[in-house]
Design a protein around this motif. Sequence first.
Motif, mmCIF file in Angstrom:
data_model
loop_
_atom_site.group_PDB
_atom_site.id
_atom_site.type_symbol
_atom_site.label_atom_id
_atom_site.label_comp_id
_atom_site.label_asym_id
_atom_site.label_seq_id
_atom_site.Cartn_x
_atom_site.Cartn_y
_atom_site.Cartn_z
ATOM 1 N N ALA A 436 38.839 37.971 38.087
ATOM 2 C CA ALA A 436 38.294 39.255 37.645
ATOM 3 C C ALA A 436 38.466 40.318 38.720
ATOM 4 O O ALA A 436 38.804 41.475 38.423
ATOM 5 C CB ALA A 436 36.826 39.083 37.279
ATOM 6 N N ALA A 437 38.221 39.952 39.990
ATOM 7 C CA ALA A 437 38.335 40.922 41.083
ATOM 8 C C ALA A 437 39.772 41.393 41.256
ATOM 9 O O ALA A 437 40.032 42.594 41.452
ATOM 10 C CB ALA A 437 37.816 40.300 42.380
ATOM 11 N N LEU A 438 40.735 40.480 41.191
ATOM 12 C CA LEU A 438 42.140 40.870 41.338
ATOM 13 C C LEU A 438 42.597 41.748 40.180
ATOM 14 O O LEU A 438 43.364 42.694 40.369
ATOM 15 C CB LEU A 438 43.017 39.626 41.437
ATOM 16 N N ALA A 439 42.150 41.437 38.980
ATOM 17 C CA ALA A 439 42.513 42.263 37.824
ATOM 18 C C ALA A 439 41.945 43.669 37.954
ATOM 19 O O ALA A 439 42.637 44.661 37.672
ATOM 20 C CB ALA A 439 42.011 41.603 36.544
ATOM 21 N N LEU A 440 40.701 43.769 38.389
ATOM 22 C CA LEU A 440 40.098 45.088 38.569
ATOM 23 C C LEU A 440 40.785 45.849 39.704
ATOM 24 O O LEU A 440 41.018 47.065 39.599
ATOM 25 C CB LEU A 440 38.602 44.940 38.845
ATOM 26 N N ALA A 441 41.122 45.144 40.780
ATOM 27 C CA ALA A 441 41.832 45.803 41.885
ATOM 28 C C ALA A 441 43.184 46.324 41.420
ATOM 29 O O ALA A 441 43.576 47.453 41.754
ATOM 30 C CB ALA A 441 42.008 44.821 43.044
#
Length: 695
Positions: A436-441
């Motif tokens: 989720a964090a990589l997708a948001l980044a």
Amino acid sequence: MAVTAKPPAPRPSTAADRPPVTATRPGATAVTAGLVVLVAALAVVDLTQGTAAVGPTEVFKALTGRSGPGDASVVIASRLPRAAAGILVGVVLGVAGAVLQAVSRNVLAAPDTLAVNAGAYLALGVVGVTGVSLPLLASSGIAFAGGLLAAAVVLALSGLGTGTVRLVLAGTALMLGLNSLTEGLLLLFPQRTEGLYQWNQGSIGQNGFDGVVQMLPVVAVGLVGLWLTARRVDALALGDDAARGLGVPVRATRVTVVALATLLSAAAVTLAGPVGFVGLCAPALVRPLARRFRGLARTRGALPVAGLVGAGLVLGSDVLLRALVPSGTAVAVPTGVVTSLAGAVALVVMALRLRDTAGAEPPDRLRIPSRTAFLVTVAVLVAVTVGVVVAGVLLGDSRLLLGDVANWAQGRAGRTVSFVLDTRVPRVLAALCAGAALALAGTLVQAVTRNPLAEPGVLGVSGGAALGAVLLVTTVPVAGGWSVAGAAFAGAALASAVVFGLAARGGYQQNRLVLVGIGVAAGTTALISLLIVLTDPFNATKALTWLSGSTYGRTLPDVVPVACVLTLGLVVAVARRTELDLVSLDEHTPRLLGLGLSRARLGFLVVSVLLSATAVASAGTIGFVGLVAPHAARALVGRRHVRVVPVAVLLGACLVCAADLLGRTVIAPAQLGAGLMTAAIGTPYFLWLLVRTRR
């Protein structure tokens, strides 16, 4: 008078033109002679360096047969083969890079950027897994086939003579995919592929002259073939139509030259492993000389000079390494690490000098699906994510039931079930939050730069985070989760400051931004390899597990930093969704509406760096998630970020959880990192994006 005045006119011009022409020939000869002397001097210095104290006098006596048995054995059996391998590898890589750049009319073409080294590495890895022991010449043939296939794919995707930067993008994407496959083989078969990781960094150390002698005929075939095709290569520089007018078969010439250059690269890879970026740097250093000395402008004059410059780069890197690192440690450090660092710097410098004809990508066509379609999409993704999470908790080397999970949650599970879930649940949560964090980044970075190819892994941000985390782990083995996250953030912040700071000149040009990021990523990879070799050279499996994006050994405290930062990032993205929409449009609309564009960009970039750093700290380096998830989200629900953000986050979480689950279960009890699985998906997607945006 007019008739008699005209004849003298050409004479002064002709005479004026002659001195430079005649001066350039001795000038080019002097340059070549100077390079020969330089390479010879570096070779002598290289012979004197090592664990045993052998000076120039002892070297001279050993070469002339007048030294004692101890000095002679050190020089003849170890150091002289190493210097000979360095010269041979440097020459063939320099020549290969020069002809590849000439036939493609692309200053960034090289064995590295065409994924030739990665293809050869994978081919040799496959042979190593089978357990078949092949002679050196047969191994060179296998490496040649793999490298040639990789180069053909890259050239087919990028096109010859066009797309200067796209060749590097295609080569880098394919290289990441091929290296991921090779790393998977190394993790699955550690005994059969022992030593292949260190070999992949590029080491010119040899045990005797056998390898050098066996590669000499292969190198001779490649060099002679390129020498014979040199005039045709010069004709290609005039353009395809002009070359055809001169009777040059354009396609056949290009195919022949690429095959011969790949043969040379395969010989170098077989002998010393992939010594990075020599084929890129050597021609770049020759080009200024070619502008000054006309004798070097033609291929037959440039090839020997490019080869000598390549030999000087390899030997100079080896000499510098052994001068800076203690002799006992320098033996274990591959020369390719130093050349890769130099090549990364050269790639960044060349990216800044190139004219970038591709500006920021225009916004996607405005498409606003209905609210019902958005809600259905979110509902389906939530259901899929929940299903993947449940499967991740229940499946693995030991299969459990939902009742076991319920008992564990209530503290009533047995010792075996408790042990399994105490190790499995943190892994699933780490994969969920990291994805989720990589997708948001990736969503934030693509919005800020308006660049569809921007992604934390491709831009070097994830590499900087991995470097910071590895640096802390190797120096402070007992560091906790928050400490590792802080070190990863420091590394990611430094890498992002370099990438975005350099690419901001002229306004985040699409090609320049990605190319600078690739250079920074290459530099961080070389530094990580150097750290691993210097601190724990025999624990390559542990390093590969970390770098392949594995959640192995994660605990709940390791998940807390990424969960907190993910919550913060979601709050910022949702609260500032209108600013995200405006920033992703163009340069002028936000300013007309009173939005501080620089301040908004900086804020979103800081959040994306935090997200990338904590994701790397919790799950290692996982590539392409920040590229695939935002694109898929925009395709499903349009480009308004109030809808893109939740869909991208769910897609990223689901993708990494599924990749981690497959890596743990498909070949259990053996495991593959989630990053290797996502690379298998992201590589073809990235290549498809290149083809699509080129059209």
